[in-house]
Design a protein around this motif. Structure first.
Motif, PDB file in Angstrom:
ATOM      1  N   GLU A 144      -5.197   5.127  -7.859  1.00 13.37           N
ATOM      2  CA  GLU A 144      -5.718   5.823  -6.679  1.00 13.37           C
ATOM      3  C   GLU A 144      -7.082   5.283  -6.258  1.00 13.37           C
ATOM      4  O   GLU A 144      -7.430   5.326  -5.068  1.00 13.37           O
ATOM      5  N   ASN A 192       0.819  -1.213   0.000  1.00 10.06           N
ATOM      6  CA  ASN A 192       0.000   0.000   0.000  1.00 10.06           C
ATOM      7  C   ASN A 192       0.853   1.264   0.000  1.00 10.06           C
ATOM      8  O   ASN A 192       0.530   2.247  -0.669  1.00 10.06           O
ATOM      9  N   GLN A 224      -6.351   2.645  -3.753  1.00  7.87           N
ATOM     10  CA  GLN A 224      -5.429   2.967  -2.659  1.00  7.87           C
ATOM     11  C   GLN A 224      -6.061   2.585  -1.313  1.00  7.87           C
ATOM     12  O   GLN A 224      -7.208   2.939  -1.054  1.00  7.87           O
ATOM     13  N   SER A 250       1.208   4.270  -2.702  1.00  2.27           N
ATOM     14  CA  SER A 250       0.932   5.649  -2.307  1.00  2.27           C
ATOM     15  C   SER A 250       2.079   6.578  -2.691  1.00  2.27           C
ATOM     16  O   SER A 250       1.861   7.724  -3.106  1.00  2.27           O
TER      17      SER A 250
END
Lengths: 124, 124, 124, 124
Positions: free
Chosen positions: D47, B33, D50, B37
């Motif tokens: 995204e 993750n 995410q 990011s």
């Protein structure tokens, strides 16, 4: 200068600058080129976890390759801060303060989105 | 703790950890993750220079948005180093040493590729 | 099926599916993994232009490596459309229609931002 | 031209070209700028997933936002193929053939790495 406890951010920026200057690489270090380079290294970091489950990724994360790729991302971030004469500490602390406002601890405890809106991505 | 000259990397990592812990965000902070990011924020940084000429990008780089996005990349890098208990200084210095071997100053002065091979991308 | 003039998008999706199915790779092809993979390949494409001037990048773009990396991005995009059973043509045409509304030709001719606001990035 | 079954890749490339030409955007569409743009859109696609678990990501993948972001990646890929006058079908089929050699079905069935070397990332 060997560990995070005794090394200032400025000392790390200096080490990166010394490396680049010994090669006269400043002309390549435009903001557009450095932003591209940060993104390229970030993808190489991500590649270490490609196709892996979360558990497998934790194992892979202990490997030397991950530390090297994270270092590459950081080296270019510090190079960009040098190119822009931007104080990293100031920028990070200012952003954390902005995030304090956007993600009040009481509301975001254990969650990265507000409870009321389950759509959209409110994460940091 | 206000500028790069007086702030250790460890202090910056601590500030980032404090923010995350106040929200109990550690469970989200897996290596997979966090690598995602970092890549997402790197792209947002890059977006500030999308379509711009090199000259226009230098102007844009002075804006507050660029400092904020660079801070976001760094915050996630520091969060990953916290998750992995990885010393940033050690990783960066070790990578610079590797790069010293791969890019001897005498050979790479003013160039990011070896003279003999103009194809391929030997850049850092 | 050899050129873009005689090949439907569906035929290309089928070729990609056949390759994956022969290896029983569907279990790896989750949306999160495929989005990561698209981003990784996009960065490898970008790497071909790292540090290059615009003129040098045009020369590099003619190389076989660029075609291969662009193909990799597309292969994962088609793999994602297969995983989601999403019609690529419909999605692209719908997005072009949205963009027609957001970027009226009269206003955006020769520019990727509205004249009145020189800040921000209004590009496609 | 409405679905993948009746639309050639060439027709889709044409639709993208028509949109750009109506805005006289070709001057912006250099390989370096387009590769950056593909990477930026790929990150926006990522995204959507995410912080999500694999299960949550499958749910999110059904949303309109994912189709839009995938379309954005594809639009820039097709724009790059137009800028380079590169046949997408030829490039994808050629790459699949390369992959056939690199990932023999017998050896990679159900796995993205060779059995003998559990380290490294041999994935497509």
């Amino acid at each position: 200068m060997t560990t995070d406890y005794e090394t200032t951010v400025g000392m790390l920026r200096e080490a990166v600058a010394t490396f680049a200057d010994a090669r006269e690489w400043r002309p390549f270090h435009s903001p557009k080129n450095l932003a591209m380079s940060i993104a390229i290294e970030a993808a190489e970091l991500m590649e270490h976890f490609q196709w892996l489950t979360e558990d497998q990724a934790w194992v892979a994360a202990g490997g030397a390759g991950v530390a090297e790729e994270l270092a590459d991302v950081l080296i270019y971030c510090l190079t960009l801060s040098n190119a822009l004469d931007l104080d990293v500490t100031g920028a990070v602390l200012a952003k954390l303060q902005v995030n304090e406002g956007n993600y009040p601890a009481a509301e975001f405890r254990g969650r990265f989105r507000r409870p009321e809106r389950e759509k959209g991505n409110d994460a940091l």
